[in-house]
Write a protein that holds these residues in place. Structure first.
Motif, PDB file in Angstrom:
ATOM      1  N   HIS A   1      -5.847   4.986   3.627  1.00 53.25           N
ATOM      2  CA  HIS A   1      -5.955   5.950   4.724  1.00 53.25           C
ATOM      3  C   HIS A   1      -4.948   5.621   5.826  1.00 53.25           C
ATOM      4  O   HIS A   1      -4.224   6.513   6.307  1.00 53.25           O
ATOM      5  CB  HIS A   1      -7.387   5.938   5.271  1.00 53.25           C
ATOM      6  CG  HIS A   1      -7.621   6.898   6.382  1.00 53.25           C
ATOM      7  ND1 HIS A   1      -7.774   8.251   6.167  1.00 53.25           N
ATOM      8  CD2 HIS A   1      -7.720   6.711   7.720  1.00 53.25           C
ATOM      9  CE1 HIS A   1      -7.958   8.839   7.328  1.00 53.25           C
ATOM     10  NE2 HIS A   1      -7.927   7.931   8.282  1.00 53.25           N
ATOM     11  N   SER A   2      -4.879   4.373   6.228  1.00 54.29           N
ATOM     12  CA  SER A   2      -3.943   3.963   7.279  1.00 54.29           C
ATOM     13  C   SER A   2      -2.498   4.203   6.857  1.00 54.29           C
ATOM     14  O   SER A   2      -1.685   4.714   7.634  1.00 54.29           O
ATOM     15  CB  SER A   2      -4.124   2.480   7.607  1.00 54.29           C
ATOM     16  OG  SER A   2      -5.399   2.248   8.129  1.00 54.29           O
TER      17      SER A   2
ATOM     18  N   HIS B   1      -1.565   7.953   6.856  1.00 53.30           N
ATOM     19  CA  HIS B   1      -1.312   8.511   8.192  1.00 53.30           C
ATOM     20  C   HIS B   1       0.020   8.032   8.768  1.00 53.30           C
ATOM     21  O   HIS B   1       0.706   8.789   9.456  1.00 53.30           O
ATOM     22  CB  HIS B   1      -2.491   8.253   9.121  1.00 53.30           C
ATOM     23  CG  HIS B   1      -3.619   9.180   8.807  1.00 53.30           C
ATOM     24  ND1 HIS B   1      -3.572  10.528   9.073  1.00 53.30           N
ATOM     25  CD2 HIS B   1      -4.798   8.966   8.180  1.00 53.30           C
ATOM     26  CE1 HIS B   1      -4.672  11.104   8.649  1.00 53.30           C
ATOM     27  NE2 HIS B   1      -5.443  10.171   8.097  1.00 53.30           N
TER      28      HIS B   1
ATOM     29  N   GLN C   1      -6.589  11.369  -1.615  1.00 60.84           N
ATOM     30  CA  GLN C   1      -6.693   9.960  -1.246  1.00 60.84           C
ATOM     31  C   GLN C   1      -7.594   9.189  -2.197  1.00 60.84           C
ATOM     32  O   GLN C   1      -7.262   8.071  -2.599  1.00 60.84           O
ATOM     33  CB  GLN C   1      -7.211   9.843   0.186  1.00 60.84           C
ATOM     34  CG  GLN C   1      -7.381   8.411   0.657  1.00 60.84           C
ATOM     35  CD  GLN C   1      -7.809   8.312   2.097  1.00 60.84           C
ATOM     36  OE1 GLN C   1      -7.276   8.985   2.951  1.00 60.84           O
ATOM     37  NE2 GLN C   1      -8.797   7.478   2.361  1.00 60.84           N
TER      38      GLN C   1
ATOM     39  N   CYS D   1      -6.719   5.799  -4.281  1.00 62.38           N
ATOM     40  CA  CYS D   1      -7.513   4.563  -4.177  1.00 62.38           C
ATOM     41  C   CYS D   1      -7.981   4.097  -5.551  1.00 62.38           C
ATOM     42  O   CYS D   1      -7.874   2.913  -5.882  1.00 62.38           O
ATOM     43  CB  CYS D   1      -8.722   4.779  -3.269  1.00 62.38           C
ATOM     44  SG  CYS D   1      -8.321   5.061  -1.543  1.00 62.38           S
TER      45      CYS D   1
ATOM     46  N   SER E   1      -8.377  -0.323  -1.200  1.00 64.33           N
ATOM     47  CA  SER E   1      -9.459   0.182  -0.370  1.00 64.33           C
ATOM     48  C   SER E   1      -9.091   1.504   0.314  1.00 64.33           C
ATOM     49  O   SER E   1      -7.922   1.768   0.602  1.00 64.33           O
ATOM     50  CB  SER E   1      -9.855  -0.846   0.692  1.00 64.33           C
ATOM     51  OG  SER E   1      -8.882  -0.892   1.719  1.00 64.33           O
ATOM     52  N   LYS E   2     -10.130   2.269   0.584  1.00 65.62           N
ATOM     53  CA  LYS E   2      -9.956   3.552   1.253  1.00 65.62           C
ATOM     54  C   LYS E   2      -9.298   3.368   2.623  1.00 65.62           C
ATOM     55  O   LYS E   2      -8.414   4.137   2.999  1.00 65.62           O
ATOM     56  CB  LYS E   2     -11.327   4.228   1.406  1.00 65.62           C
ATOM     57  CG  LYS E   2     -11.286   5.592   2.034  1.00 65.62           C
ATOM     58  CD  LYS E   2     -12.682   6.191   2.126  1.00 65.62           C
ATOM     59  CE  LYS E   2     -12.653   7.498   2.887  1.00 65.62           C
ATOM     60  NZ  LYS E   2     -13.975   8.073   3.043  1.00 65.62           N
ATOM     61  N   GLN E   3      -9.716   2.349   3.364  1.00 63.80           N
ATOM     62  CA  GLN E   3      -9.171   2.112   4.698  1.00 63.80           C
ATOM     63  C   GLN E   3      -7.675   1.809   4.642  1.00 63.80           C
ATOM     64  O   GLN E   3      -6.899   2.312   5.455  1.00 63.80           O
ATOM     65  CB  GLN E   3      -9.900   0.950   5.399  1.00 63.80           C
ATOM     66  CG  GLN E   3     -11.371   1.159   5.605  1.00 63.80           C
ATOM     67  CD  GLN E   3     -12.211   0.692   4.413  1.00 63.80           C
ATOM     68  OE1 GLN E   3     -11.789   0.664   3.258  1.00 63.80           O
ATOM     69  NE2 GLN E   3     -13.456   0.338   4.696  1.00 63.80           N
ATOM     70  N   THR E   4      -7.278   0.978   3.690  1.00 61.71           N
ATOM     71  CA  THR E   4      -5.870   0.603   3.554  1.00 61.71           C
ATOM     72  C   THR E   4      -5.018   1.818   3.220  1.00 61.71           C
ATOM     73  O   THR E   4      -3.980   2.050   3.852  1.00 61.71           O
ATOM     74  CB  THR E   4      -5.716  -0.481   2.464  1.00 61.71           C
ATOM     75  OG1 THR E   4      -6.482  -1.615   2.844  1.00 61.71           O
ATOM     76  CG2 THR E   4      -4.268  -0.876   2.264  1.00 61.71           C
TER      77      THR E   4
ATOM     78  N   SER F   1       0.832  -1.208   0.000  1.00 59.11           N
ATOM     79  CA  SER F   1       0.000   0.000   0.000  1.00 59.11           C
ATOM     80  C   SER F   1       0.871   1.265   0.000  1.00 59.11           C
ATOM     81  O   SER F   1       0.532   2.247  -0.652  1.00 59.11           O
ATOM     82  CB  SER F   1      -0.985   0.001   1.166  1.00 59.11           C
ATOM     83  OG  SER F   1      -0.326  -0.152   2.393  1.00 59.11           O
TER      84      SER F   1
END
Length: 157
Positions: free
Chosen positions: A67-68, A71, A52, A56, A62-65, A35
């Protein structure tokens, strides 16, 4: 499906997996997650300041992947974020991130470009056209499939 077609399908799948494994191995050698690789790669392709959602969409991740990973990269000083429209955040490389990108990711992009330059233009056009056709047909075929969620899960933990 004939045996010959099944063998060709298996070979196509094997080659796709081999390419994925090659990129995975590159990430391991660099010492980053896939990622994180996707984020740096997308920034090179889309340009500094992309958001972001664009990453993606570009990386099919995925957005979560993403996003993490964003950050973590921000915390580690590779990127910084600027507010955009609404809740949108634009992602920029810090000098540390720019150095990392040029040292670790840009050579991979250059290698890919070199591979493409070794192919005839017609070969490359055919590769892209046929891969897109395969993807479109597979999407159409799998769209019709219906899988019921069951209590028992059929995956390894």
């Amino acid at each position: 499906m004939t045996l010959r077609l099944a063998q060709k399908q298996n070979e196509y799948n094997r080659l796709n997996k081999a390419i994925s494994e090659l990129y995975h191995d590159i990430c391991v050698q660099i010492g980053i997650s896939e990622s994180v690789f996707d984020i740096f790669y997308a920034i090179i392709a889309l340009g500094d300041g992309c958001c972001q959602k664009e990453i993606c969409d570009y990386a099919f991740t995925s957005k979560q992947t993403i996003h993490s990973a964003i950050h973590k990269l921000e915390k580690d000083g590779f990127i910084y974020l600027k507010s955009g429209t609404g809740r949108e955040l634009h992602i920029f490389l810090t000098p540390k991130g720019e150095h990392f990108s040029q040292e670790k990711i840009a050579p991979i992009v250059a290698a890919e470009n070199q591979v493409c330059s070794q192919m005839q233009e017609k070969e490359l056009d055919s590769l892209l056209l046929l891969t897109q056709k395969y993807l479109d047909c597979l999407r159409t075929q799998t769209k019709e499939l219906s899988f019921k969620k069951e209590k028992e899960h059929y995956y390894e933990s």
